[in-house]
Scaffold this motif. Structure first.
Motif, short mmCIF file in Angstrom:
data_model
loop_
_atom_site.label_atom_id
_atom_site.label_comp_id
_atom_site.label_asym_id
_atom_site.label_seq_id
_atom_site.Cartn_x
_atom_site.Cartn_y
_atom_site.Cartn_z
N UNK A 206 41.87 65.03 125.84
CA UNK A 206 41.81 65.17 124.39
C UNK A 206 42.95 64.46 123.67
N UNK A 207 44.03 64.19 124.38
CA UNK A 207 45.13 63.43 123.77
C UNK A 207 45.13 61.98 124.27
N UNK B 148 45.53 77.83 122.27
CA UNK B 148 45.86 76.59 121.57
C UNK B 148 44.71 75.58 121.67
N UNK B 149 44.05 75.54 122.82
CA UNK B 149 42.93 74.61 122.99
C UNK B 149 41.80 74.93 122.02
N UNK B 150 41.53 76.21 121.83
CA UNK B 150 40.50 76.61 120.88
C UNK B 150 40.83 76.09 119.49
N UNK B 151 42.11 76.09 119.15
CA UNK B 151 42.56 75.60 117.84
C UNK B 151 42.75 74.08 117.83
N UNK B 152 42.49 73.44 118.96
CA UNK B 152 42.67 72.00 119.16
C UNK B 152 44.13 71.58 118.95
N UNK B 153 45.04 72.47 119.31
CA UNK B 153 46.48 72.18 119.27
C UNK B 153 46.91 71.79 120.68
N UNK B 154 46.55 70.58 121.07
CA UNK B 154 46.77 70.10 122.42
C UNK B 154 48.24 69.92 122.74
N UNK B 155 49.03 69.53 121.75
CA UNK B 155 50.47 69.33 121.97
C UNK B 155 51.16 70.64 122.35
#
Length: 92
Positions: free
Chosen positions: A54-55, A18-25
């Motif tokens: 990042x958030x 998810x971090x690679x996709x920048x989906x931090x939530x």
């Protein structure tokens, strides 16, 4: 590898995708679970610290990186990421 360690590793692996996709939530709850399962897991603390930064939850991210460095003072990830959290603008 113990069952909690194996489960934490799987959670961290999923979170890092998810971090690679920048989906931090989506990454954060997985990392929360990993830290709860294995409180001394350096990778979990580092990934969660990065995610929180990042958030824009800088203070929490910094706290996680401090925890990582308390466990392993010369950890490269912690030493690299900590200044980025310190220099980040604080949310008001």
């Amino acid at each position: 590898m113990s069952q909690p360690e194996a489960q934490a590793t799987l959670l961290i692996d999923r979170a890092e995708r998810y971090l690679i996709e920048q989906d931090f939530a989506s990454a954060l709850p997985l990392l929360d679970q990993a830290v709860a399962l294995e409180p001394d897991n350096l990778r979990a603390w580092g990934s969660r610290g990065l995610t929180l930064g990042n958030i824009k939850r800088y203070d929490e991210g910094l706290s996680d990186l401090d925890r990582l460095l308390a466990i392993e003072p010369n950890n490269r990830t912690g030493l690299y990421l900590r200044p980025t959290q310190t220099l980040s603008p604080r949310a008001k």
